[in-house]
Design a protein around this motif. Structure first.
Motif, PDB file in Angstrom:
ATOM      1  N   UNK A 180       0.831  -1.208   0.000  1.00 15.34           N
ATOM      2  CA  UNK A 180       0.000   0.000   0.000  1.00 15.34           C
ATOM      3  C   UNK A 180       0.869   1.262   0.000  1.00 15.34           C
ATOM      4  N   UNK A 181       2.095   1.153   0.504  1.00 14.08           N
ATOM      5  CA  UNK A 181       3.018   2.284   0.554  1.00 14.08           C
ATOM      6  C   UNK A 181       4.235   2.067  -0.345  1.00 14.08           C
ATOM      7  N   UNK A 182       4.779   0.860  -0.349  1.00 20.95           N
ATOM      8  CA  UNK A 182       5.966   0.521  -1.136  1.00 20.95           C
ATOM      9  C   UNK A 182       5.517   0.065  -2.513  1.00 20.95           C
ATOM     10  N   UNK A 183       5.304   1.028  -3.390  1.00 19.74           N
ATOM     11  CA  UNK A 183       4.843   0.755  -4.752  1.00 19.74           C
ATOM     12  C   UNK A 183       5.329   1.885  -5.667  1.00 19.74           C
ATOM     13  N   UNK A 184       5.344   1.668  -6.980  1.00 19.35           N
ATOM     14  CA  UNK A 184       5.894   2.670  -7.897  1.00 19.35           C
ATOM     15  C   UNK A 184       5.020   3.913  -8.101  1.00 19.35           C
ATOM     16  N   UNK A 185       3.877   3.979  -7.464  1.00 18.82           N
ATOM     17  CA  UNK A 185       3.061   5.203  -7.520  1.00 18.82           C
ATOM     18  C   UNK A 185       3.364   6.109  -6.331  1.00 18.82           C
ATOM     19  N   UNK A 186       3.805   5.525  -5.219  1.00 18.44           N
ATOM     20  CA  UNK A 186       4.098   6.268  -3.999  1.00 18.44           C
ATOM     21  C   UNK A 186       5.605   6.500  -3.809  1.00 18.44           C
ATOM     22  N   UNK A 187       6.413   5.731  -4.510  1.00 21.19           N
ATOM     23  CA  UNK A 187       7.868   5.859  -4.499  1.00 21.19           C
ATOM     24  C   UNK A 187       8.334   6.017  -5.944  1.00 21.19           C
TER      25      UNK A 187
END
Length: 181
Positions: A115-122
């Motif tokens: 939910x946080x470690x993904x290519x949209x948030x990073x």
């Protein structure tokens, strides 16, 4: 180096990125070397040879997006590397660059929750080098650096994992380049 700068500019034009503020463009052209206070790019492992070249360009767009381009030359041939934007500058130890920069921060660190470690948030910039050790990647996210700024891009030992419990991980940190996003 001039040819590389032209290639970077062309790549940014083709991604449709328009400068919101030219002063906000972040860039580093550097050579990987052993750590020193003056090093722009640091190698911690022979998998990123000293003398290899790196270019990072980060461009905010008028529409509130950010595009980051990573260009690498002189790495090991035909090899996968993970790469991410990190919160702190490179240091003497690989962990000195801190965790990945996240637009919405995971309250649990290290972050391995998809939910946080993904290519949209990073910003993920995984690459695979060609037979000559050349690689490039770009990533565009729907946000910009505001009051929090990232400070580096870290090269990891493998492509980024996405499964729960390991999301965002990519093995040991091999090298780091300072970029003032």
């Amino acid at each position: 180096m001039k040819t590389l700068a032209v290639a970077v500019a062309a790549a940014l034009l083709f991604t449709g990125t328009a400068h919101a503020d030219p002063a906000a463009v972040a860039y580093t052209f550097a050579t990987f070397e052993s750590y020193s206070d003056k090093a722009k790019a640091v190698t911690y492992d022979a998998k990123v040879p000293g003398g290899a070249k790196v270019t990072v360009v980060g461009v905010p767009s008028v529409g509130g997006r950010t595009t980051v381009l990573l260009v690498l030359k002189g790495l090991l041939p035909n090899r996968a590397y993970g790469a991410h934007v990190h919160v702190k500058r490179c240091g003497a130890a690989p962990a000195d660059s801190g965790p990945h920069f996240q637009n919405v921060g995971d309250p649990v660190q290290p972050s391995v929750d998809p939910a946080f470690a993904n290519p949209r948030n990073e910003i993920w910039l995984d690459v695979r080098t060609d037979a000559n050790g050349f690689a490039y990647a770009d990533s565009t996210v729907d946000w910009q650096f505001t009051d929090r700024h990232a400070q580096s891009v870290v090269l990891h030992n493998e492509h980024t994992h996405t499964k729960p419990g390991e999301a965002g991980t990519a093995g040991p940190r091999l090298a780091c380049v300072n970029v003032a996003f």
